[in-house]
Design a protein around this motif. Structure first.
Motif, mmCIF file in Angstrom:
data_model
loop_
_atom_site.group_PDB
_atom_site.id
_atom_site.type_symbol
_atom_site.label_atom_id
_atom_site.label_comp_id
_atom_site.label_asym_id
_atom_site.label_seq_id
_atom_site.Cartn_x
_atom_site.Cartn_y
_atom_site.Cartn_z
ATOM 1 N N GLN A 291 -5.643 -8.754 11.712
ATOM 2 C CA GLN A 291 -6.549 -8.462 10.597
ATOM 3 C C GLN A 291 -5.843 -8.671 9.259
ATOM 4 O O GLN A 291 -6.444 -9.149 8.289
ATOM 5 N N PHE A 292 -4.563 -8.320 9.211
ATOM 6 C CA PHE A 292 -3.777 -8.542 7.995
ATOM 7 C C PHE A 292 -3.747 -10.027 7.651
ATOM 8 O O PHE A 292 -3.959 -10.424 6.501
ATOM 9 N N LEU A 293 -3.481 -10.872 8.650
ATOM 10 C CA LEU A 293 -3.425 -12.312 8.399
ATOM 11 C C LEU A 293 -4.779 -12.834 7.946
ATOM 12 O O LEU A 293 -4.857 -13.676 7.037
ATOM 13 N N PHE A 294 -5.847 -12.336 8.543
ATOM 14 C CA PHE A 294 -7.190 -12.779 8.162
ATOM 15 C C PHE A 294 -7.428 -12.566 6.668
ATOM 16 O O PHE A 294 -7.883 -13.472 5.958
ATOM 17 N N TYR A 295 -7.074 -11.379 6.167
ATOM 18 C CA TYR A 295 -7.269 -11.098 4.745
ATOM 19 C C TYR A 295 -6.293 -11.905 3.884
ATOM 20 O O TYR A 295 -6.659 -12.380 2.805
ATOM 21 N N VAL B 82 0.816 -1.198 0.000
ATOM 22 C CA VAL B 82 0.000 0.000 0.000
ATOM 23 C C VAL B 82 0.858 1.259 0.000
ATOM 24 O O VAL B 82 0.441 2.326 -0.449
ATOM 25 N N PHE B 83 2.078 1.132 0.487
ATOM 26 C CA PHE B 83 3.011 2.258 0.463
ATOM 27 C C PHE B 83 3.725 2.303 -0.885
ATOM 28 O O PHE B 83 3.742 1.314 -1.623
ATOM 29 N N LEU C 26 -8.819 -2.938 2.997
ATOM 30 C CA LEU C 26 -9.721 -4.057 2.732
ATOM 31 C C LEU C 26 -10.941 -4.006 3.644
ATOM 32 O O LEU C 26 -12.052 -4.347 3.236
ATOM 33 N N LYS C 27 -10.736 -3.543 4.864
ATOM 34 C CA LYS C 27 -11.850 -3.403 5.807
ATOM 35 C C LYS C 27 -12.852 -2.377 5.298
ATOM 36 O O LYS C 27 -14.072 -2.536 5.500
ATOM 37 N N SER C 28 -12.371 -1.324 4.617
ATOM 38 C CA SER C 28 -13.282 -0.294 4.107
ATOM 39 C C SER C 28 -14.234 -0.873 3.066
ATOM 40 O O SER C 28 -15.417 -0.516 3.014
ATOM 41 N N ILE C 29 -13.736 -1.798 2.218
ATOM 42 C CA ILE C 29 -14.627 -2.456 1.252
ATOM 43 C C ILE C 29 -15.592 -3.380 1.979
ATOM 44 O O ILE C 29 -16.780 -3.444 1.652
ATOM 45 N N ASP C 30 -15.086 -4.080 2.981
ATOM 46 C CA ASP C 30 -15.964 -4.952 3.765
ATOM 47 C C ASP C 30 -17.086 -4.163 4.424
ATOM 48 O O ASP C 30 -18.217 -4.655 4.552
ATOM 49 N N ASN C 31 -16.795 -2.944 4.843
ATOM 50 C CA ASN C 31 -17.828 -2.092 5.453
ATOM 51 C C ASN C 31 -18.924 -1.760 4.442
ATOM 52 O O ASN C 31 -20.115 -1.740 4.787
ATOM 53 N N GLU D 2 2.596 -1.175 7.585
ATOM 54 C CA GLU D 2 1.996 -1.388 6.261
ATOM 55 C C GLU D 2 0.934 -2.482 6.317
ATOM 56 O O GLU D 2 -0.085 -2.401 5.641
ATOM 57 N N GLN D 3 1.159 -3.514 7.113
ATOM 58 C CA GLN D 3 0.138 -4.557 7.295
ATOM 59 C C GLN D 3 -1.185 -3.937 7.736
ATOM 60 O O GLN D 3 -2.255 -4.254 7.206
ATOM 61 N N LYS D 4 -1.111 -3.062 8.727
ATOM 62 C CA LYS D 4 -2.314 -2.436 9.264
ATOM 63 C C LYS D 4 -2.985 -1.547 8.229
ATOM 64 O O LYS D 4 -4.225 -1.513 8.139
#
Length: 421
Positions: free
Chosen positions: A329-333, A201-202, A381-386, A373-375
């Motif tokens: 959360q990074f590992l989950f995705y 992402v960076f 990805l969480k924003s799309i999930d929302n 960067e993981q976070k």
């Protein structure tokens, strides 16, 4: 669309219906054809093969098995009415898709055409909860034939049947539109995951070749066992389960990215103290160790507050974090990514019920960016999930409205006067 309340009712066969309606008994006009166990099934669609109509496929369109046509199978066409006869959800009603009827299902047909097919489908859906509550059997529950055949269905004039079915199908079409919007968001998420787990992402200026492909220069490659461990659940005897208590999380409860309690088993409350090491909490990540990939999706979930407490059952693995170098959360995705699915599929053992051994699973190599960067990746990805969750709740509200109006229309408490389109 306009409605009016019907004031004149009559009692007929134990039901209160409008004066100009009739009441019919299922057994008097419905016949059913039981599905057969197919001779040959495969995991991919080939020429001359049809999708096997599992409940998962009928619910979400994900076909995991395909059947070779030998002319001995029961063919199902679009919008045929199906009833799940055997299994934990026995009594569930489906509209068919083109495919092969499962051996646990029956196809319903009218002996004499007295009812609009779509109206019949919605009428049966209204009876679904009752039918589920009346199943028989101590092992695998099944529909009680006598109870099913004695179900009474109100029968309006044919034109009114069609109007009622049209209203309810309009609700379903709206729900289908939202499902397509969710599908678009899921595709966008999938594309974002592919980019994030290879480019980050960076802004990275230099990249390197690694054993898992090209990744940013400052990323690591580690084996899962370097950052996590996996705890498998425990087998409990049938006699240990009870009607109420603490939820037992089984493979059936692990969905594609979430936890489902559509079917739930309970263990005694004191098992929370008896087996504290198996108690699941909010934030725990779990993976199905048997058939972890179905229809191209990984059966993985992360528990929320509403899911706890729960007790871990056998062949479901919980990830135990043993390093601060990785974000949960990074590992989950990452575990839901195409890369991980590909690596996992290489290691599965068996064909009918493929499974993964935990030591082998823990040897899978993963990219490991810096924690910051993981976070950031997980946040995107969480924003799309929302957004997906917003659409899911919108769909849920429409489904509730549909359920309410369905009950009113199919009992004659509200009558259709005319339709304006």
């Amino acid at each position: 669309m306009q409605f009016y309340k019907e004031e004149n009712f009559k009692e007929m066969h134990g039901l209160r219906v409008p004066e100009d309606w009739e009441v019919v008994r299922i057994g008097d006009f419905i016949k059913y054809i039981k599905g057969k166990k197919p001779a040959v099934m495969v995991d991919e669609e080939l020429e001359g093969y049809y999708p096997y109509l599992s409940t998962e496929y009928l619910r979400d369109g994900i076909a995991s098995k395909f059947v070779k046509i030998t002319n001995k199978e029961i063919i199902v066409n679009e919008n045929d009415i199906l009833l799940l006869w055997d299994g934990s959800n026995a009594g569930e009603i489906f509209l068919g898709k083109k495919g092969i009827l499962s051996s646990t299902m029956v196809k319903l047909e009218q002996k004499n055409k007295i009812m609009d097919d779509l109206y019949l489908f919605y009428s049966l859906k209204l009876k679904e909860s009752f039918l589920k509550s009346q199943t028989k059997g101590t092992g695998i529950p099944h529909v009680d034939k006598k109870i099913f055949e004695n179900i009474k269905i109100p029968l309006p004039p044919l034109e009114e049947q069609k109007q009622i079915a049209k209203i309810l199908s309009d609700f379903d079409n709206l729900i289908g539109t939202i499902n397509k919007q969710i599908e678009v968001l899921n595709k966008a998420k999938k594309g974002m995951m592919k980019k994030l787990f290879t480019k980050g992402v960076f802004e990275h200026k230099s990249f390197k070749k690694s054993e898992i492909g090209e990744i940013p220069e400052d990323w690591e490659v580690v084996k899962l066992k370097e950052v996590v461990d996996i705890q498998s659940g425990k087998y409990f005897k049938y006699s240990e389960f009870c009607e109420n208590g603490v939820k037992c999380l089984k493979i059936d409860n692990v969905g594609f990215g979430k936890i489902f309690w559509e079917t739930v088993s309970f263990l005694p409350e004191d098992y929370l103290n008896k087996y504290p090491q198996l108690v699941l909490k909010s934030g725990d990540i779990v993976l199905a160790l048997n058939r972890p990939i179905i229809g191209g999706k990984i059966k993985i979930g992360i528990l929320k507050d509403i899911d706890e407490p729960a007790i871990l059952y056998q062949r479901v693995g919980r990830f135990i974090f043993k390093s601060e170098k990785i974000d949960k959360q990074f590992l989950f995705y990452l575990l839901m990514s195409e890369y991980f699915k590909k690596e996992l599929s290489k290691l599965l053992i068996g064909t009918d019920q493929p499974y993964i051994r935990t030591p082998v699973l823990l040897n899978i190599k993963i990219p490991l960016p810096h924690l910051e960067e993981q976070k950031a990746m997980a946040e995107r990805l969480k924003s799309i999930d929302n957004l997906i969750e917003i659409k899911r709740k919108e769909k849920e509200q429409i489904e509730k409205a549909k359920k309410k109006i369905m009950n009113l229309l199919l009992t004659g408490k509200i009558r259709v006067k005319n339709l304006n389109f």
